[in-house]
Design a protein around this motif. Structure first.
Motif, PDB file in Angstrom:
ATOM      1  N   LEU A   5       0.826  -1.209   0.000  1.00 41.60           N
ATOM      2  CA  LEU A   5       0.000   0.000   0.000  1.00 41.60           C
ATOM      3  C   LEU A   5       0.858   1.256   0.000  1.00 41.60           C
ATOM      4  CD1 LEU A   5      -2.852  -1.008   2.478  1.00 41.60           C
ATOM      5  CD2 LEU A   5      -3.060  -0.616   0.034  1.00 41.60           C
ATOM      6  N   LYS A  49      -0.644   6.762  -6.154  1.00 41.43           N
ATOM      7  CA  LYS A  49      -2.044   6.343  -5.975  1.00 41.43           C
ATOM      8  C   LYS A  49      -2.594   6.991  -4.708  1.00 41.43           C
ATOM      9  CE  LYS A  49      -1.421   3.062  -9.135  1.00 41.43           C
ATOM     10  NZ  LYS A  49      -1.904   3.271 -10.506  1.00 41.43           N
ATOM     11  N   ARG A  50      -3.909   7.173  -4.705  1.00 38.26           N
ATOM     12  CA  ARG A  50      -4.517   7.743  -3.511  1.00 38.26           C
ATOM     13  C   ARG A  50      -4.889   6.624  -2.555  1.00 38.26           C
ATOM     14  NH1 ARG A  50      -7.707  11.102  -7.109  1.00 38.26           N
ATOM     15  NH2 ARG A  50      -8.900   9.235  -7.100  1.00 38.26           N
ATOM     16  N   ILE A  51      -4.121   6.495  -1.496  1.00 36.84           N
ATOM     17  CA  ILE A  51      -4.393   5.463  -0.502  1.00 36.84           C
ATOM     18  C   ILE A  51      -4.736   6.167   0.804  1.00 36.84           C
ATOM     19  CG2 ILE A  51      -3.456   3.440   0.677  1.00 36.84           C
ATOM     20  CD1 ILE A  51      -3.281   2.912  -2.194  1.00 36.84           C
ATOM     21  N   PRO A  52      -5.895   5.865   1.409  1.00 39.63           N
ATOM     22  CA  PRO A  52      -6.184   6.469   2.711  1.00 39.63           C
ATOM     23  C   PRO A  52      -5.092   6.053   3.695  1.00 39.63           C
ATOM     24  CG  PRO A  52      -8.052   5.176   1.910  1.00 39.63           C
ATOM     25  CD  PRO A  52      -6.922   4.916   0.991  1.00 39.63           C
ATOM     26  N   VAL A  83     -13.532   5.766   1.477  1.00 39.64           N
ATOM     27  CA  VAL A  83     -14.768   5.431   2.166  1.00 39.64           C
ATOM     28  C   VAL A  83     -15.919   6.035   1.383  1.00 39.64           C
ATOM     29  CG1 VAL A  83     -16.041   5.648   4.320  1.00 39.64           C
ATOM     30  CG2 VAL A  83     -13.559   5.430   4.363  1.00 39.64           C
ATOM     31  N   LEU A 106      -9.646   3.710  -3.741  1.00 37.66           N
ATOM     32  CA  LEU A 106      -9.716   3.268  -2.357  1.00 37.66           C
ATOM     33  C   LEU A 106     -10.161   4.444  -1.502  1.00 37.66           C
ATOM     34  CD1 LEU A 106      -9.100   0.620  -1.010  1.00 37.66           C
ATOM     35  CD2 LEU A 106      -6.831   1.445  -0.473  1.00 37.66           C
ATOM     36  N   GLY A 134      -6.723   0.076  -4.351  1.00 37.24           N
ATOM     37  CA  GLY A 134      -5.640   1.046  -4.270  1.00 37.24           C
ATOM     38  C   GLY A 134      -4.944   1.193  -5.602  1.00 37.24           C
ATOM     39  N   PHE A 135      -4.773   0.068  -6.271  1.00 35.71           N
ATOM     40  CA  PHE A 135      -4.064   0.064  -7.537  1.00 35.71           C
ATOM     41  C   PHE A 135      -4.804   0.873  -8.587  1.00 35.71           C
ATOM     42  CE2 PHE A 135      -2.370  -1.840 -11.440  1.00 35.71           C
ATOM     43  CZ  PHE A 135      -1.013  -1.697 -11.167  1.00 35.71           C
ATOM     44  N   VAL A 173      -8.678  -4.573  -1.253  1.00 35.58           N
ATOM     45  CA  VAL A 173      -8.022  -3.319  -0.864  1.00 35.58           C
ATOM     46  C   VAL A 173      -6.874  -3.012  -1.817  1.00 35.58           C
ATOM     47  CG1 VAL A 173      -6.532  -2.285   0.878  1.00 35.58           C
ATOM     48  CG2 VAL A 173      -8.669  -3.358   1.555  1.00 35.58           C
ATOM     49  N   LEU A 174      -6.069  -4.044  -2.132  1.00 37.04           N
ATOM     50  CA  LEU A 174      -4.912  -3.804  -3.004  1.00 37.04           C
ATOM     51  C   LEU A 174      -5.348  -3.389  -4.406  1.00 37.04           C
ATOM     52  CD1 LEU A 174      -2.368  -6.593  -2.003  1.00 37.04           C
ATOM     53  CD2 LEU A 174      -2.324  -4.168  -1.447  1.00 37.04           C
ATOM     54  N   ASN A 207      -6.818   3.333  -7.876  1.00 36.33           N
ATOM     55  CA  ASN A 207      -7.101   4.673  -7.385  1.00 36.33           C
ATOM     56  C   ASN A 207      -8.523   4.904  -6.910  1.00 36.33           C
ATOM     57  OD1 ASN A 207      -5.339   6.638  -6.891  1.00 36.33           O
ATOM     58  ND2 ASN A 207      -4.986   7.158  -9.039  1.00 36.33           N
ATOM     59  N   PHE A 262      -9.515 -18.016   5.506  1.00 37.34           N
ATOM     60  CA  PHE A 262      -8.346 -17.440   4.838  1.00 37.34           C
ATOM     61  C   PHE A 262      -8.720 -16.891   3.471  1.00 37.34           C
ATOM     62  CE2 PHE A 262      -6.941 -20.402   7.957  1.00 37.34           C
ATOM     63  CZ  PHE A 262      -6.024 -19.639   8.641  1.00 37.34           C
ATOM     64  N   LYS A 299     -11.589   2.223 -15.006  1.00 38.09           N
ATOM     65  CA  LYS A 299     -10.665   1.315 -14.358  1.00 38.09           C
ATOM     66  C   LYS A 299     -11.313   0.068 -13.781  1.00 38.09           C
ATOM     67  CE  LYS A 299      -6.375   3.348 -13.773  1.00 38.09           C
ATOM     68  NZ  LYS A 299      -5.107   2.827 -13.289  1.00 38.09           N
ATOM     69  N   VAL A 351      -8.088  -8.484   1.504  1.00 38.84           N
ATOM     70  CA  VAL A 351      -6.773  -7.910   1.203  1.00 38.84           C
ATOM     71  C   VAL A 351      -6.655  -7.627  -0.293  1.00 38.84           C
ATOM     72  CG1 VAL A 351      -4.309  -8.397   1.152  1.00 38.84           C
ATOM     73  CG2 VAL A 351      -5.631  -8.950   3.178  1.00 38.84           C
ATOM     74  N   MET A 372       2.400   1.816  -3.327  1.00 37.36           N
ATOM     75  CA  MET A 372       1.431   2.402  -4.253  1.00 37.36           C
ATOM     76  C   MET A 372       1.270   3.891  -3.993  1.00 37.36           C
ATOM     77  SD  MET A 372      -1.815  -0.015  -4.692  1.00 37.36           S
ATOM     78  CE  MET A 372      -1.706  -1.725  -4.360  1.00 37.36           C
TER      79      MET A 372
END
Lengths: 490, 179
Positions: A448, A456-459, B106, B104, B99-100, B95-96, B102, B85, B8, B92, A451
Motif C-alpha cells: 500500500l 495512488k490515492r491510498i487512505p 470510504v 480506495l 488502491g491500484f 483493498v490492493l 485509485n 483465509f 478502471k 486484502v 502504491m
C-alpha cells in the motif's frame, strides 16, 4: 586457610531407578511443598523407534548449574549462589515474582509459590548443614541416587563417575514424542509451568515507546518544527502514556507486588531486566520533558487546561529551556530501550525461540515502524505523511530482512532452536505469524505504501493501522510462542 | 451514478474468466470451492463459543463447527477452515486492487432519496435475511451458486434460479431505495 569450594552433584543410576516417585514424596514432605507444585519429578523417556526401543527412568530436579542463567537473569539478586558451594538458592524476601529466572531456566525447575515468590530445589541445604543427604537421596528405596562433592576425589559421586559410564544431564536430550509420564506430580508441574507465563503486555509498549521517543528527539534535534509538525510536537505525548500503561501491566504481572521496590535497591550487572528497570526509571523524566516542551504547539487544548497549574507551568518552562539537551539525551536512550526488549528475551537461556541476538534489532525496527504508523494516524499534514510513509516503507523492508535473518538464525543453531522455529513453520503459531504478522502487518502495508509513493490515492489510516496491528501481533506471538519453546523435550 | 461506467474496472466477461480460473485453482489447491457465508457463519460460531460453549455443544447445527470434540475433550476451532483465509484474502486483494486503480476511499453507494442511515438499516436487514437463507440453502451466491453451479450440481442451479427470481420479484418494492 581458604576452604575449597564444594561442587555438589547428584548422580542418578538409571539402571536401578524404577521411577517409583518416592523422591518426589520425600521432597514434598521434607520441604512442605504446597499441593500442585513439586521441586523434583520423574522423567521416563522412550528413545529410538519400534522395534528398537529403549526406556530411561530418572529423577530430576534443579541441577545447580555451574553457570546458572537463573542467577544471572535475576534483577534483584534474589537468586544467588550460596557462598562456598554451587548451590543456587532463592532469597524469598528479595523476590518480586517477575519470573525472569523461570524463563531463563533450561530445565523448567522453578515455579511460583502461592505466596508469590519463586521456589525450587535447594539440594536440601538445611540437611546438608547437619551432615545429612538430601531427603530424596535418603529415601530412595533402590539406592539409585547418589549425592556428594565433585571437588572431593574421594566422595561417592567422584568415585562413581570414575568407575561408570556417565553423561551430564544437558540440553542435548533426544527429542521424543513418545514419552509417557506415570506420575501425577509431573503432570501437575506442567500445569504450574503454564500458569507461570510472563504477561504478554510486558514488552509491547517498550519498543513502541522507544520508537516515539526516537522520532520526537530526531525531529527536535534537526529542528523540523515546520516540516514535521506531528513528529516535532505531537508524538512525544504518546511516550509517557504508553510507558505508564506498560509499567502498570508490568506491575500487575509481578507475583509478589509488595516487593516491587526490590528492583531499585540493587543493580545486577548481569541481568537485562535490572538494566531495563533502572534505565526506565531514569529516563521517564526525559520523555515527560519532551512532551511538555512541545505541548503548546502539539496539544493546545491540553496545554490550556494544565498550564494554569503553577507546578506544571514551571515544569513546562524548565522543559522548554532544556529541550534540546533532553532531545540529545533521549535519542541514545531510546535506541537502547528499543533494543532492550529483544535483548531481554534473547538472554533467557531456557527459551530457545528467543535465543537470538537479532531479536534486539528486530524489536527496535518494529517499534520504530509502529511509532511511525502512529504519526501517520495522528498527522494531518499531507507533506509530513508522505515523508513518513517513505521512512516507514524502508523500516518495513528492513524489518522483513531482519525477520528472515532471525528465522535463518533459529534454523541453523541447535536442534532445539530448530524445534522452536517449527512453531512458526507449521506449528501452532504459523497462521498468526505468517498471515497476521508477515502478511497483514508487513507485506500488505508495504504494498500500500509503495502504491502511495507511486502516486495512488491510498487512505493513510489503512497501512498505518495495519502496521500497528502487525507490530502488536508480532510482540504477542513472540512472547507467547517463546514460552512454549523449551529445551525439555519429554 | 452508475458504478459500471466508472473508469478502471475490468471487463466483466474477462473478469468472469479470471474468476473461473480462481475457482478452478481453489479446487486444485484447497480441495474445495469458493465461499463467503461460511466464513461469516464460522465467525459467529466463534463468538458464540466465547459467550457459551455449552450452547454451541447443545445445538446440533453449531456443534458441527464448534462443538467439543469427544476424543480430545477440547472445543473445535471453527476458524480452522480454508474459507476464513479465503475471505481474508478477498479483503486484502480487494483493498490492493482498489488502491491500484485509485478508488480506495470510504463511500456509501445509495440512491439519491435515501439517507445514509436508511441505507445501513436496509443493508443490514437484507444481509441478515440473505445470510440466514444462505445457511438454509447450504451456501451463498459464491458457495452454492458459483462453486456448485460450476460443477453443474442440480441444487445449485435451483438455488441460483431462486436467487434471481427472488431478486426480480422484489426489486419492484424496493425500487425507491435507488431512484
Amino acid at each position: 586457610m581458604k576452604q575449597k569450594i564444594k561442587r555438589y552433584a547428584m548422580v542418578i543410576d538409571t539402571k536401578t531407578c524404577i521411577g517409583c516417585g518416592d523422591c518426589v514424596v520425600a521432597c514434598k514432605v521434607e520441604n512442605s511443598v504446597p499441593e500442585g507444585f513439586c521441586r523434583d519429578w520423574i522423567v521416563s523417556e522412550v528413545m529410538g523407534s519400534f522395534p528398537n526401543l529403549q526406556m530411561e527412568l530418572r529423577s530430576e530436579r534443579c541441577n545447580h548449574c555451574d553457570n546458572p542463567p537463573c542467577v544471572y537473569s535475576c534483577p534483584t539478586g534474589a537468586s544467588f549462589i550460596k557462598d562456598g558451594t554451587n548451590i543456587t538458592l532463592v532469597h524469598e524476601d528479595k523476590c518480586t515474582g517477575c519470573k525472569a529466572c523461570i524463563a531463563a531456566c533450561p530445565y523448567d525447575a522453578r515455579f511460583v509459590m502461592p505466596e508469590g515468590y519463586v521456589s525450587k530445589c535447594t539440594f536440601c541445604d538445611h540437611r546438608l548443614e547437619e551432615g545429612l543427604d538430601p531427603a530424596c537421596v535418603s529415601t530412595c528405596p533402590t539406592h539409585c541416587m547418589h549425592f556428594g562433592d565433585l571437588n572431593d576425589p574421594k566422595s561417592k559421586v567422584s568415585r562413581l563417575l570414575e568407575s561408570r559410564k556417565w553423561k551430564v544431564l544437558q540440553k542435548m536430550r533426544v527429542p521424543s514424542p513418545t514419552f509417557t509420564t506415570f506420575f501425577e506430580d509431573r503432570t501437575m508441574r506442567e500445569i504450574t509451568i503454564t500458569t507461570n507465563k510472563v504477561n504478554h503486555l510486558i514488552d509491547p509498549h517498550l519498543a513502541i515507546w522507544a520508537g516515539t521517543l526516537i522520532i520526537a528527539s530526531l525531529a527536535i534535534i534537526y529542528r523540523k518544527e515546520k516540516e514535521l509538525p506531528t513528529c516535532y510536537s505531537k508524538i512525544a505525548l504518546f511516550g509517557p502514556v504508553i510507558l505508564t500503561l506498560g509499567m502498570t501491566a508490568l506491575f500487575f504481572d509481578l507475583e509478589y507486588k509488595a516487593h516491587v521496590f526490590r528492583f531499585y535497591t540493587t543493580f545486577q550487572v548481569t541481568s537485562p531486566m535490572s538494566w531495563g528497570s533502572w534505565t526506565l526509571l531514569l529516563f521517564y523524566p526525559l520523555s515527560i520533558m519532551l512532551t511538555l516542551s512541545t505541548l503548546e504547539q502539539g496539544w493546545p487544548s491540553i496545554y490550556k487546561r494544565v498550564n494554569s497549574i503553577t507546578v506544571v507551568n514551571l515544569l513546562i518552562g524548565y522543559s522548554k529551556k532544556h529541550m534540546r539537551l533532553a532531545a540529545h539525551l533521549s535519542f541514545p536512550v531510546a535506541i537502547f530501550l528499543g533494543l532492550y526488549t529483544g535483548i531481554l528475551l534473547s538472554a533467557y537461556v531456557g527459551r530457545p525461540l528467543w535465543n537470538s541476538a537479532i531479536l534486539g534489532p528486530v524489536f527496535l525496527v518494529s517499534g520504530f515502524s509502529t511509532a511511525l504508523a502512529l504519526v501517520l494516524l495522528v498527522s494531518k499534514d499531507r507533506k509530513e505523511t508522505h515523508f513518513i510513509s517513505r521512512i516507514d516503507l524502508i523500516a518495513i523492508i528492513v524489518e522483513l530482512v531482519l525477520v528472515t535473518l532471525y528465522l535463518y538464525n533459529l534454523a541453523t543453531s541447535t536442534s532445539h532452536t530448530l524445534e522452536a522455529a517449527k512453531l512458526f513453520m507449521g506449528g501452532p503459531f504459523s497462521i498468526q505469524f505468517w498471515v497476521g504478522f508477515v502478511g497483514l502487518g508487513l507485506v500488505v502495508p508495504l504494498l500500500l505504501e509503495a502504491m502511495e509513493i507511486r502516486g495512488k490515492r491510498i487512505p493513510v489510516f489503512l497501512p498505518a493501522s495495519l502496521v500497528i496491528f502487525g507490530g502488536l501481533m508480532f510482540r504477542f506471538i513472540m512472547v507467547e510462542a517463546g514460552q512454549v519453546s523449551t529445551w525439555v523435550h519429554y | 451514478m452508475n458504478i459500471l461506467t466508472k473508469d478502471k474496472y475490468l471487463n466483466p466477461y474477462l473478469a468472469g474468466v479470471f474468476l473461473g480460473i480462481v475457482l478452478l485453482s481453489a479446487f486444485v489447491f484447497s480441495g474445495s470451492g469458493l465461499g463467503g457465508s461460511g466464513a461469516m457463519m464460522r465467525t459467529v460460531v466463534k463468538a458464540e463459543q466465547v459467550i457459551s460453549q455449552n450452547h454451541v455443544d447443545n445445538n446440533v447445527y453449531l456443534s458441527k463447527y464448534g462443538g467439543t470434540d469427544e476424543e480430545t475433550n477440547k472445543p473445535k476451532d471453527p476458524w480452522e477452515s480454508w474459507l476464513i483465509f479465503e475471505v481474508l484474502g478477498v479483503l486484502v486483494g480487494g483493498v490492493l486492487s482498489g488502491g491500484f486503480s485509485n478508488r480506495l476511499k470510504v463511500e456509501h453507494n445509495k440512491g439519491p432519496r435515501t439517507t445514509r442511515r436508511q441505507r445501513f438499516i436496509f443493508a443490514f436487514l437484507g444481509g441478515a435475511l440473505f445470510g440466514f437463507g444462505a445457511r438454509i440453502a447450504r451456501g451463498c451466491t459464491s458457495g452454492i451458486g458459483l462453486s456448485g453451479g460450476a460443477t453443474l450440481a442440480l441444487g445449485s442451479w435451483i438455488t441460483l434460479t431462486a436467487i434471481f427470481v427472488g431478486a426480480f420479484s422484489f426489486a419492484y418494492f424496493f425500487r425507491k431505495e435507488w431512484i
